[in-house]
Design a protein around this motif. Structure first.
Motif, short mmCIF file in Angstrom:
data_model
loop_
_atom_site.label_atom_id
_atom_site.label_comp_id
_atom_site.label_asym_id
_atom_site.label_seq_id
_atom_site.Cartn_x
_atom_site.Cartn_y
_atom_site.Cartn_z
N LEU A 34 57.17 38.86 35.01
CA LEU A 34 55.71 39.77 35.46
C LEU A 34 55.65 40.63 36.92
O LEU A 34 56.15 40.26 37.75
CB LEU A 34 54.24 39.22 35.60
N THR A 35 56.58 42.00 35.85
CA THR A 35 56.44 43.23 37.28
C THR A 35 55.21 43.94 37.39
O THR A 35 55.00 44.33 35.70
CB THR A 35 57.48 44.05 36.90
N THR A 36 54.45 43.49 38.32
CA THR A 36 53.09 44.71 38.95
C THR A 36 53.28 45.92 39.42
O THR A 36 54.49 45.84 40.28
CB THR A 36 52.33 43.72 38.71
N THR A 37 52.13 45.99 39.24
CA THR A 37 52.41 47.84 40.61
C THR A 37 51.03 47.03 42.05
O THR A 37 50.25 46.61 41.38
CB THR A 37 51.69 49.03 39.63
N TRP A 73 49.82 39.13 42.17
CA TRP A 73 50.45 40.05 41.06
C TRP A 73 48.37 39.80 40.46
O TRP A 73 48.55 40.71 39.57
CB TRP A 73 51.20 38.79 40.04
N TYR A 74 47.53 38.90 40.00
CA TYR A 74 45.99 39.52 40.11
C TYR A 74 45.74 40.36 40.42
O TYR A 74 44.62 40.82 39.59
CB TYR A 74 46.00 37.94 40.18
N ASN A 76 46.88 42.61 42.09
CA ASN A 76 47.72 44.33 41.44
C ASN A 76 47.26 44.73 39.53
O ASN A 76 47.23 45.22 39.29
CB ASN A 76 49.26 43.86 41.67
N LEU A 77 47.52 43.55 38.67
CA LEU A 77 46.69 43.83 37.52
C LEU A 77 44.98 44.16 37.62
O LEU A 77 44.75 44.94 36.67
CB LEU A 77 46.67 42.63 36.92
N HIS A 80 46.68 47.67 38.27
CA HIS A 80 46.66 48.06 37.37
C HIS A 80 47.22 47.36 36.60
O HIS A 80 48.50 46.56 36.27
CB HIS A 80 48.53 48.52 38.30
N ALA A 83 51.79 46.75 32.73
CA ALA A 83 52.60 45.82 33.54
C ALA A 83 54.10 45.83 32.79
O ALA A 83 53.71 46.02 31.18
CB ALA A 83 52.72 44.87 33.94
#
Length: 139
Positions: A34-37, A73-74, A76-77, A80, A83
């Motif tokens: 998973l690639t998040t911002t 990551w949570y 980040n989601l 944004h 993803a």
């Protein structure tokens, strides 16, 4: 780089080199990248994680190994929700949403049936583990 980040990078490298197949802690588990911002940095952040398939959606669990705080990551989601995901050799864009109510309970129970250790992570963390759905763009 911390030991945890180094371990994650080794998993990411192995995943990409072997078309989504890895050994170690993730051996035999469905795994995605998973690639998040970054919520604050705006930089891309890639995390390997187990997932559950639910129709066209993928579902991930913010257990953070039983730590008392949600994983980066949570957060980040939440900031944004768009993803990138890599599953096997496929890459695509998803939109994240936090599941709640009966949907959350259904997805949580389905994942506990195949990964009962998540229940231990939730108990150890002292928090309710968020369940996040990842819907592919166009689905």
């Amino acid at each position: 780089m911390s030991e945890r980040l180094e371990r994650n990078q080794r998993v990411i490298d192995e995943f990409r080199a072997k078309g989504g197949v890895v050994g170690g802690d993730f051996e035999g588990m469905p795994l995605l990248l998973l690639t998040t911002t970054g919520a604050r940095s705006g930089e891309p952040r890639t995390s390997p994680m187990a997932y559950l398939r639910d129709g066209d959606r993928l579902v991930v669990f913010a257990a953070n190994g039983g730590r008392e705080h949600h994983p980066g990551w949570y957060h980040n989601l939440l900031a944004h929700p768009s993803a990138g995901v890599e599953v096997g050799k496929d890459s695509f864009t998803v939109t994240a949403a936090v599941a709640d109510g009966a949907e959350r309970e259904r997805l949580w129970a389905a994942q506990l049936a195949v990964a009962p250790f998540l229940g231990d992570f939730q108990a150890r963390s002292g928090r309710r583990v968020p369940v996040v759905t990842l819907t592919p763009a166009g689905a």
